[in-house]
Design an enzyme around this catalytic site. Structure first.
Site, PDB file in Angstrom:
ATOM      1  N   ASP A 191      53.360  59.935  10.809  1.00 48.20           N
ATOM      2  CA  ASP A 191      52.559  60.303  11.974  1.00 48.20           C
ATOM      3  C   ASP A 191      53.511  60.499  13.138  1.00 48.20           C
ATOM      4  O   ASP A 191      54.141  59.550  13.616  1.00 48.20           O
ATOM      5  CB  ASP A 191      51.534  59.221  12.298  1.00 48.20           C
ATOM      6  CG  ASP A 191      50.707  59.582  13.526  1.00 48.20           C
ATOM      7  OD1 ASP A 191      49.873  60.491  13.417  1.00 48.20           O
ATOM      8  OD2 ASP A 191      50.920  58.956  14.587  1.00 48.20           O
ATOM      9  N   GLU A 275      51.723  65.440   8.991  1.00 43.25           N
ATOM     10  CA  GLU A 275      50.616  66.193   9.564  1.00 43.25           C
ATOM     11  C   GLU A 275      51.133  67.481  10.199  1.00 43.25           C
ATOM     12  O   GLU A 275      52.172  67.499  10.854  1.00 43.25           O
ATOM     13  CB  GLU A 275      49.900  65.343  10.613  1.00 43.25           C
ATOM     14  CG  GLU A 275      48.607  65.948  11.128  1.00 43.25           C
ATOM     15  CD  GLU A 275      47.886  65.033  12.083  1.00 43.25           C
ATOM     16  OE1 GLU A 275      46.770  65.370  12.512  1.00 43.25           O
ATOM     17  OE2 GLU A 275      48.449  63.963  12.410  1.00 43.25           O
ATOM     18  N   ASP A 356      48.746  54.623  15.419  1.00 40.48           N
ATOM     19  CA  ASP A 356      49.735  55.451  14.727  1.00 40.48           C
ATOM     20  C   ASP A 356      49.928  55.008  13.284  1.00 40.48           C
ATOM     21  O   ASP A 356      50.045  55.846  12.377  1.00 40.48           O
ATOM     22  CB  ASP A 356      51.060  55.408  15.489  1.00 40.48           C
ATOM     23  CG  ASP A 356      50.934  55.952  16.902  1.00 40.48           C
ATOM     24  OD1 ASP A 356      50.071  56.825  17.113  1.00 40.48           O
ATOM     25  OD2 ASP A 356      51.682  55.508  17.788  1.00 40.48           O
TER      26      ASP A 356
END
Length: 414
Positions: A191, A275, A356
């Site tokens: 992340d 991501e 996170d």
């Protein structure tokens, strides 16, 4: 696969003049050919072929008094400039016809001698690697090079570049085979963020170095000195070089840090999932400076090509996937949360999550699902299929080779 290896070059005064002439001639050929095609299109004439442009704008132009100086540089430089223009037109046409993925590209534009980056491209018949460690470039001479590593194979092309700070670089394109690392049983989800550059699904955090923020004080001082100089003066040119060099230092430090961090992650994990962030959109928000300082796109690109190089698995999770809304413990979707919320409690199982870390664990689960399905397309939260892009060739700098590799070619004695 193709990799690009960059090396710093140190031309002398005469070689710098020869390179400046080559940069200028390549730029003139590009602009002349582009102007010819635009005028033909405006007149309703057919698309001008490359062979016709080569005859009119290179061969015959050398015989005229106005363009006689084109003969002072290697013909390969001029031909490659025309081929680069053809590639730019092809990308433009394919982009608007749907034959090229990604955002639509615009038509080729004219080049200026005031551009911050000047470059020429050469094929193997216009350069050679010498036994004494220099690189011969046609009609330029033997360039002194700082060899930071060996070339793993004979290069297929060379790009000579001058950046805004006045530094020269030689960029070799090399065809290599993947250097597969021993298999592991670990995988990780990432992340990416600003407070911490990356949070891994195992709980570890990578702090953001913030190279631009740390250099802002000196950059402000140099920029003030530049703004006080008279436009067009030599002192202003010197002040501009100082600013450009400071920015180059920041970019070099960031790139070096990206390489080290990405290589470590790839070596320690068999599969990496990250991501797919909308960096271009985030770059238009109040967080733009911090977003560009982090350099997420460059970092993800390094992870992608190094995964292909070292035989690892890499997958992108769609940006619409609600990684920050789903509880990684029970799967309950708790809804969107503002950025100021860094810790939250699940309303279903009462689990306390770091924002996170929870997102990284969800990215790991979604990445495993994508790879397990064995599909090149995956649907986002809205049900729209997202195609995973092919692994690109690295365009800045190649990764370091594994220690102990004995099969190496290139310049002897290095």
């Amino acid at each position: 696969m193709q990799l690009r290896y960059n090396y710093r070059a140190y031309p002398d005064a005469s070689q710098r003049r020869a390179l400046a002439s080559a940069f200028g001639c390549a730029r003139v050929v590009w602009n002349d050919c582009l102007r010819h095609r635009k005028e033909a299109h405006a007149a309703g004439l057919p698309y001008v072929t490359s062979a016709e442009l080569s005859r009119l704008r290179i061969t015959q132009a050398k015989r005229t008094e106005e363009r006689a100086w084109l003969a002072d540089v290697s013909a390969v430089v001029l031909q490659q400039s025309l081929r680069d223009l053809d590639t730019a037109f092809k990308n433009f046409f394919d982009s608007h016809k749907g034959g090229r993925q990604g955002r639509k590209t615009g038509p080729p534009r004219y080049k200026s001698k005031k551009d911050t980056r000047q470059s020429i491209r050469l094929t193997t018949n216009a350069f050679s690697l010498q036994e004494n460690g220099t690189v011969y470039v046609a009609k330029v001479g033997n360039l002194r090079v700082k060899w930071s590593r060996r070339l793993p194979a004979a290069p297929t092309s060379l790009t000579v570049t001058k950046d805004s700070s006045g530094r020269y670089f030689l960029s070799f394109v090399v065809d290599t085979e993947p250097d597969v690392l021993p298999g592991l049983r670990t995988d990780v989800g990432l992340d990416l963020g600003l407070s911490a550059f990356a949070v891994l699904s195992d709980g570890s955090r990578i702090d953001s170095p913030r190279f631009l923020r740390r250099a802002e004080k000196k950059l402000r001082r140099l920029q003030r000195e530049l703004s006080r100089k008279v436009k067009g003066s030599k002192n202003r040119a010197k002040a501009r070089i100082k600013v450009a060099r400071q920015h180059a230092k920041v970019a070099d430090r960031r790139r070096d840090w990206h390489h080290k961090a990405s290589t470590q992650i790839i070596r320690d994990n068999q599969a990496v999932y990250v991501e797919d962030l909308a960096v271009s959109a985030l770059g238009r928000t109040p967080l733009a400076k911090s977003v560009h300082d982090a350099g997420w796109s460059a970092f993800v690109g390094m992870l992608e090509y190094k995964a292909a190089l070292y035989g690892r698995t890499f997958a992108k999770v769609d940006r619409a996937f609600p990684s920050s809304q789903v509880c990684s413990a029970c799967g309950f979707r708790d809804g969107p949360k503002p950025l100021r919320v860094r810790e939250w409690t699940c309303g279903e199982c009462a689990a306390v999550h770091d924002r996170d870390h929870n997102a990284a664990r969800n990215v790991l689960v979604e990445g495993r699902r994508i790879v397990a399905n064995g599909r090149v397309e995956t649907s986002n939260a809205c049900g729209v299929p997202i195609r995973r892009a092919h692994v690109p060739a690295q365009h800045v700098e190649a990764g370091s080779l594994r220690k102990g590799r004995t099969i190496q070619t290139g310049i002897s004695g290095l």
